[in-house]
Design an enzyme around this catalytic site. Structure first.
Site: not given
Ligand code: NAP
Length: 247
Positions: A15, A91, A143, A156, A189
């Site tokens: 979401s 994700n 990641s 992480y 990102i």
């Molecule tokens: P984000 O905006 O913080 O979103 C994280 C998502 O994970 C939220 O939708 C959250 O849902 C969900 N989540 C967290 N704990 C959860 C749980 N226990 N059960 C179900 N859902 C859970 O992060 P993002 O940047 O979009 O990251 C998404 C993925 O990409 C992650 O795996 C992250 O490690 C990876 N990633 C991100 C980056 C970056 O630069 N942003 C880079 C490399 C990898 P709720 O809000 O409902 O808790």
């Protein structure tokens, strides 16, 4: 290229941030999406309404995927609503960055549980359904930190590297069934996760990225759609979407 019309996907943490972009991109291809959330009920429901208003189909399902019983409920709720599961996007993720000396056991375990243990939970619960699909897909959002390491990110980095080992091993086991298993390794990102990094550190990071900018969540989402549509002969791979930061 296969049509994704009427396929069914589950996007954990679907979401917000990268997950929301993946949900939107899949829905725009005609995929019915189970939008999993843990705490963000409002954004999950708003996204489902948006998809329905655009002529698509989606449901919001609450589950903390670090718990196996809740992950199982997520998969079963999806199967019940849409009759099948074709695509699983793992994700959901969190960070709890601390230098190793300050890293307590709780922050170690929490990050491993949410980022890695969840992948076991959802995949094991969905496997039978994915194998019944014509062209099942498992896509793990790992990641760059799992590949290159990150200061203050032993928890992480271990979890994200673990996803890569999981991806390759399961890809071997499932190759003959037609289910592909791949990882996407985003660089930095622009989402809440990256905006939480102090501004001076963010500026330092951007200065090291060859393309001199953060990535957009939509750029990761299009990678997911590519693997779903064109990925029948791609399995066990890491798709790096990182602006050239790690090669
Ligand atoms: P984000 O905006 O913080 O979103 C994280 C998502 O994970 C939220 O939708 C959250 O849902 C969900 N989540 C967290 N704990 C959860 C749980 N226990 N059960 C179900 N859902 C859970 O992060 P993002 O940047 O979009 O990251 C998404 C993925 O990409 C992650 O795996 C992250 O490690 C990876 N990633 C991100 C980056 C970056 O630069 N942003 C880079 C490399 C990898 P709720 O809000 O409902 O808790």
């Amino acid at each position: 290229m296969i049509s994704l019309q009427d396929k069914v996907a589950i996007v954990t943490g679907g979401s917000k941030g990268i997950g929301a972009a993946i949900t939107r991109e899949l829905a725009s291809q005609g995929v019915k999406v189970a939008v999993n959330y843990n705490s963000s009920k409002e954004s999950a429901e708003a996204l489902v309404n948006e998809i329905k208003a655009n002529g698509g189909d989606a449901i919001a399902v609450q589950a903390d995927v670090s718990y196996s019983d809740q992950a199982k409920n997520l998969i079963e709720a999806t199967k019940e609503a849409f009759g099948q599961v074709d695509i699983l996007v793992n994700n959901a993720g969190i960070t709890r960055d601390r230098s190793f000396k300050k890293l307590g056991e709780e922050d170690w375990k929490k990050v491993i549980d949410v980022n890695l243990h969840s992948v076991y939970n959802t995949t094991s619960a969905a496997l039978t359904y994915l194998q019944a699909s014509e062209g099942g897909r498992i896509i793990n959002i790992s990641s760059i930190i799992g590949q290159a390491g990150g200061f203050g990110q032993t928890n992480y980095s271990a979890a994200k590297a673990g996803m890569l080992g999981f991806t390759k091993s399961l890809a071997l086991e499932l190759a003959r069934t037609g289910v592909t298993v791949n990882a996407i390794c985003p660089g930095f990102i622009e989402t809440e996760m990256v905006l939480a990094i102090p501004e001076d550190i963010r500026e330092q990071i951007v200065s090291k990225i060859p393309t001199r900018r953060f990535g957009h969540a939509e750029e990761i989402a299009r990678g997911v759609v590519f693997l779903c549509q064109d990925g029948a002969y791609i399995t066990g791979q890491q798709l790096n979407i990182n602006g050239g930061l790690y090669m």
